[in-house]
Structure formats: structure tokens, C-alpha cells
Design a protein around this motif. Sequence first.
Motif, mmCIF file in Angstrom:
data_model
loop_
_atom_site.group_PDB
_atom_site.id
_atom_site.type_symbol
_atom_site.label_atom_id
_atom_site.label_comp_id
_atom_site.label_asym_id
_atom_site.label_seq_id
_atom_site.Cartn_x
_atom_site.Cartn_y
_atom_site.Cartn_z
ATOM 1 N N TYR A 113 0.983 -1.149 0.044
ATOM 2 C CA TYR A 113 -0.057 0.055 -0.144
ATOM 3 C C TYR A 113 0.758 0.977 0.179
ATOM 4 O O TYR A 113 2.104 1.085 0.550
ATOM 5 C CB TYR A 113 -0.828 0.020 1.162
ATOM 6 C CG TYR A 113 -2.187 -0.950 1.176
ATOM 7 C CD1 TYR A 113 -3.172 -0.476 0.502
ATOM 8 C CD2 TYR A 113 -2.316 -2.185 1.519
ATOM 9 C CE1 TYR A 113 -4.357 -1.347 0.183
ATOM 10 C CE2 TYR A 113 -3.065 -3.066 1.381
ATOM 11 C CZ TYR A 113 -4.425 -2.640 0.715
ATOM 12 O OH TYR A 113 -5.533 -3.267 0.484
ATOM 13 N N VAL A 157 2.012 -6.591 1.405
ATOM 14 C CA VAL A 157 0.957 -7.475 2.061
ATOM 15 C C VAL A 157 0.421 -8.426 1.084
ATOM 16 O O VAL A 157 -0.176 -9.647 1.556
ATOM 17 C CB VAL A 157 -0.190 -6.540 2.595
ATOM 18 C CG1 VAL A 157 0.262 -5.510 3.455
ATOM 19 C CG2 VAL A 157 -0.849 -5.687 1.444
ATOM 20 N N GLU A 181 -7.539 -15.414 8.058
ATOM 21 C CA GLU A 181 -7.725 -14.644 9.217
ATOM 22 C C GLU A 181 -7.627 -13.157 8.884
ATOM 23 O O GLU A 181 -7.284 -12.848 7.738
ATOM 24 C CB GLU A 181 -6.673 -14.978 10.422
ATOM 25 C CG GLU A 181 -5.382 -14.392 10.141
ATOM 26 C CD GLU A 181 -4.298 -15.216 9.461
ATOM 27 O OE1 GLU A 181 -3.317 -15.284 10.069
ATOM 28 O OE2 GLU A 181 -4.498 -15.594 8.375
ATOM 29 N N ASN A 182 -8.067 -12.649 9.782
ATOM 30 C CA ASN A 182 -8.082 -10.955 9.329
ATOM 31 C C ASN A 182 -6.661 -10.540 9.048
ATOM 32 O O ASN A 182 -5.895 -10.886 9.795
ATOM 33 C CB ASN A 182 -8.855 -10.132 10.492
ATOM 34 C CG ASN A 182 -10.300 -10.322 10.445
ATOM 35 O OD1 ASN A 182 -11.070 -10.608 9.554
ATOM 36 N ND2 ASN A 182 -10.740 -9.974 11.841
ATOM 37 N N GLY A 183 -6.705 -9.724 8.108
ATOM 38 C CA GLY A 183 -5.268 -9.014 7.781
ATOM 39 C C GLY A 183 -4.569 -10.195 6.603
ATOM 40 O O GLY A 183 -3.415 -9.608 6.106
ATOM 41 N N ALA A 184 -5.239 -11.246 6.327
ATOM 42 C CA ALA A 184 -4.520 -12.019 5.446
ATOM 43 C C ALA A 184 -4.274 -11.501 4.355
ATOM 44 O O ALA A 184 -3.327 -11.990 3.316
ATOM 45 C CB ALA A 184 -5.134 -13.500 5.512
ATOM 46 N N GLY A 185 -4.974 -10.641 3.682
ATOM 47 C CA GLY A 185 -4.992 -10.165 2.353
ATOM 48 C C GLY A 185 -6.065 -10.399 1.551
ATOM 49 O O GLY A 185 -6.068 -10.159 0.265
ATOM 50 N N LYS A 186 -7.112 -10.860 2.094
ATOM 51 C CA LYS A 186 -8.522 -11.285 1.079
ATOM 52 C C LYS A 186 -9.029 -9.993 0.421
ATOM 53 O O LYS A 186 -9.334 -9.945 -0.868
ATOM 54 C CB LYS A 186 -9.477 -11.911 1.817
ATOM 55 C CG LYS A 186 -9.007 -13.063 2.862
ATOM 56 C CD LYS A 186 -10.286 -13.590 3.790
ATOM 57 C CE LYS A 186 -10.620 -12.695 4.807
ATOM 58 N NZ LYS A 186 -9.537 -12.220 5.851
ATOM 59 N N THR A 187 -9.218 -8.911 1.193
ATOM 60 C CA THR A 187 -9.614 -7.533 0.446
ATOM 61 C C THR A 187 -8.765 -7.048 -0.488
ATOM 62 O O THR A 187 -9.132 -6.919 -1.446
ATOM 63 C CB THR A 187 -9.953 -6.485 1.848
ATOM 64 O OG1 THR A 187 -11.138 -7.072 2.446
ATOM 65 C CG2 THR A 187 -10.295 -5.233 1.007
ATOM 66 N N THR A 188 -7.397 -7.232 -0.187
ATOM 67 C CA THR A 188 -6.476 -6.679 -1.162
ATOM 68 C C THR A 188 -6.448 -7.547 -2.505
ATOM 69 O O THR A 188 -6.487 -7.078 -3.569
ATOM 70 C CB THR A 188 -4.880 -6.641 -0.434
ATOM 71 O OG1 THR A 188 -5.100 -6.239 0.702
ATOM 72 C CG2 THR A 188 -4.048 -6.135 -1.164
ATOM 73 N N GLN A 211 -6.000 2.615 -5.808
ATOM 74 C CA GLN A 211 -5.252 2.787 -4.417
ATOM 75 C C GLN A 211 -3.830 3.326 -4.561
ATOM 76 O O GLN A 211 -3.168 3.632 -3.699
ATOM 77 C CB GLN A 211 -5.174 1.404 -3.903
ATOM 78 C CG GLN A 211 -6.453 0.955 -3.354
ATOM 79 C CD GLN A 211 -6.694 1.426 -1.953
ATOM 80 O OE1 GLN A 211 -5.625 2.224 -1.452
ATOM 81 N NE2 GLN A 211 -7.685 0.856 -1.039
HETATM 82 P P1 ADP Z 1 -8.305 -9.078 5.169
HETATM 83 O O1 ADP Z 1 -9.269 -8.648 4.085
HETATM 84 O O2 ADP Z 1 -7.807 -10.578 4.925
HETATM 85 O O3 ADP Z 1 -8.590 -9.120 6.359
HETATM 86 P P2 ADP Z 1 -6.755 -7.152 3.887
HETATM 87 O O4 ADP Z 1 -6.531 -7.322 2.386
HETATM 88 O O5 ADP Z 1 -7.688 -5.988 4.589
HETATM 89 O O6 ADP Z 1 -6.701 -8.311 4.715
HETATM 90 O O7 ADP Z 1 -5.354 -6.655 4.651
HETATM 91 C C1 ADP Z 1 -4.289 -7.196 4.420
HETATM 92 C C2 ADP Z 1 -3.009 -6.254 4.969
HETATM 93 O O8 ADP Z 1 -2.802 -5.171 4.319
HETATM 94 C C3 ADP Z 1 -3.438 -6.015 6.438
HETATM 95 O O9 ADP Z 1 -1.948 -6.076 7.178
HETATM 96 C C4 ADP Z 1 -3.659 -4.559 6.679
HETATM 97 O O10 ADP Z 1 -3.594 -3.798 7.713
HETATM 98 C C5 ADP Z 1 -2.953 -3.905 5.389
HETATM 99 N N1 ADP Z 1 -3.809 -2.905 4.746
HETATM 100 C C6 ADP Z 1 -5.005 -3.024 4.454
HETATM 101 N N2 ADP Z 1 -5.377 -1.769 3.831
HETATM 102 C C7 ADP Z 1 -4.724 -0.855 3.740
HETATM 103 C C8 ADP Z 1 -4.187 0.471 3.557
HETATM 104 N N3 ADP Z 1 -5.392 1.086 2.866
HETATM 105 N N4 ADP Z 1 -3.240 0.920 3.872
HETATM 106 C C9 ADP Z 1 -2.195 0.338 4.479
HETATM 107 N N5 ADP Z 1 -2.474 -1.088 4.701
HETATM 108 C C10 ADP Z 1 -3.521 -1.675 4.678
#
Ligand code: ADP
Length: 292
Positions: A17, A24, A43-50, A63
Motif C-alpha cells: 500500500y 501485504v 484470518e483478518n489481515g491475511a490479504g483477502k480484501t487486497t 489505490q
Molecule cells: P483481510 O481482508 O484478509 O482482512 P486485508 O487485505 O484487508 O486483509 O489486509 C491485508 C494487510 O494490508 C493488513 O496487514 C492490513 O493492515 C493492510 N492494509 C489494508 N488496507 C490498507 C491500506 N489502505 N493501507 C495500508 N495497509 C493496508
Amino acid sequence: MNEREVIIKLDDVYYRYPRAEEYVIKGLDLKIYKGEFVAIMGENGAGKTTLCQLLSGIIPQSQGGKMLGNVTVCGLDTQDHELAILTQKIGIVLEDPETQLFTTSVLNEVAFGAENIEMDPDLILETAKWALDVVTLNGYEKRHPTMLSGGQKQRVAIASAIMMRPEVLVLDEPTSQLDPIGTVEVFETVRRLKDEYNMTIVTATHQSEAIARFADRVIVLHQGAILADGTPAEVFSNKEVVAKAFLTVPQVSGLFIALQDCGVNLGKFPILLEDGIEMLQKAAVKGEQTHE
Ligand code: ADP
């Protein structure tokens, strides 16, 4: 046998990011085939949304940040094509339905995105009716979106996302705000898109019961890399993966894991309640026969 058509391809993808120091997403190589229903767990923070945003091109286009490697969807490199082009191939549904509702009627809501890209008005109406039919919300055209249940709101969001008749639908934890009924409604709708329109479905989710019933494949992310990739039964029966990624397994699977831990091994590993019941019935009948 026909070669399966690859619809999504990731080649050694890394992402960090803006202003962040760490990547990430770390070296993802992945192929998803046309018509597959793929669940992304972890788990939360694994990178699913990314990962969902990488697939839809939102990352890196909106982004920013630093991306290495390539993501190709329907033959289009997501870094080389505008989002307006990509959304015709890949629709996205977000976690919170409230943040995706902008207008005062269900019909306007579904038509909203299409109006923004200047689709012919007659075609918009015809396609919106088709989309509402697909999500079984015909008759709801004039309702105010805020008057709908959570599951109905997410189905409106799905109808909006399929207005361009995309080949791929990506959903980022679409049921995390919903009750069990809304969750099943959304998964059944998405499954219908796969079965009737051969749409490829990729959904980030923690809902193991729904995954067991609806998904073909589970990809488990852990710290931005792929920890496991297999059928729901393969993934949920892998104790190491379940523990490392903090996965919740279906209740019936949990029961059979507990039985195994007590030395009771009934052979197969069920992920659906009805299969577990059948196995226990058979085991009970066998037990009765040996005692006769
Ligand atoms: P998940 O969906 O599995 O919970 P995310 O994809 O949201 O995981 O996040 C993966 C990692 O990227 C996490 O460590 C999170 O803190 C980081 N992260 C997510 N969004 C941002 C952002 N906008 N800026 C910086 N780091 C981010």
C-alpha cells in the motif's frame, strides 16, 4: 477432455500500500477457471480484501501503491485497461451493502452504474429487469433500498454489479453484516449466477457452512501468500491449515474432528450436515449388528 479456460491469472504478484513499508501480497501465483466458485479464506489481515481489489483492478489503479507481477482477467491485464473497461468483465460487491446504495428506488439503484457509463436507456431498463430477476427481486423496483432487509440489499448490490453482464463476480465478505437467512439468500443467488450463466465467482468469506455447500474450491491466504488450495473437504480436513489460518470449519466437520481425536474414525470426512448424519446412522446400525 477439453482444457479448462483460465479466466483469472496472477503471475508472481506482490503489492504494498502507499506509504507502507511491507508487501501485504507476496508472490501470488494463481489460476482460476471459467465457471468456478472460489472462496478466499484466511484470518483478518491475511490479504483477502487486497486480493479482491487486485482482481477488479481497483488496486493499483485507484489505490496506488507498488505492484509487481501481473493480474489478467478475461485476457485483460488489469494495469493496462481502464476500470470502466474492466467493470464490463468483472463486477465487484463489497462487504457493507449500506455503502453501496446511492438512490431512492431499487430500479434506480440497479440502473445507476449503467447510467454512469451512458448505456442506451431502453437497454438499461431491459438489463435492470433481467438483473432483478436473477437476484429474485422482481416486483421490488419501486421500493426504497433502505426499506429492504440486509440480504435483499446485498442482492440489489449483486444486481448492480451484474448490469454489465460480467464474466466474473468478485465479492468481498458479502455476508459479514447479514443474518443466517440473508447469508443463504446471497450464496444461493451467487450460486445461481454460476449454474445458469456460467459466471466465475470469487468470494472472500469466513462462512464455512456456506462454502461447504456452495463453493467448488477454497484458497486459504496467510500473511499475503497461499497457504492451501483445494476442495472445501480437502481444506477443512487439513488440521494444520485450519489451525494456522484460524479457520472455522463447518459444525459437522468439527464434530468428526473431535471424534477422530477420541480415536473414533468413521472413514470419510463430512462437510455437510446430511452426510455426517448418514455416516453416523450407518455406524450406529453397524454397531447394533455387531452387538446382536
Ligand atoms: P483481510 O481482508 O484478509 O482482512 P486485508 O487485505 O484487508 O486483509 O489486509 C491485508 C494487510 O494490508 C493488513 O496487514 C492490513 O493492515 C493492510 N492494509 C489494508 N488496507 C490498507 C491500506 N489502505 N493501507 C495500508 N495497509 C493496508
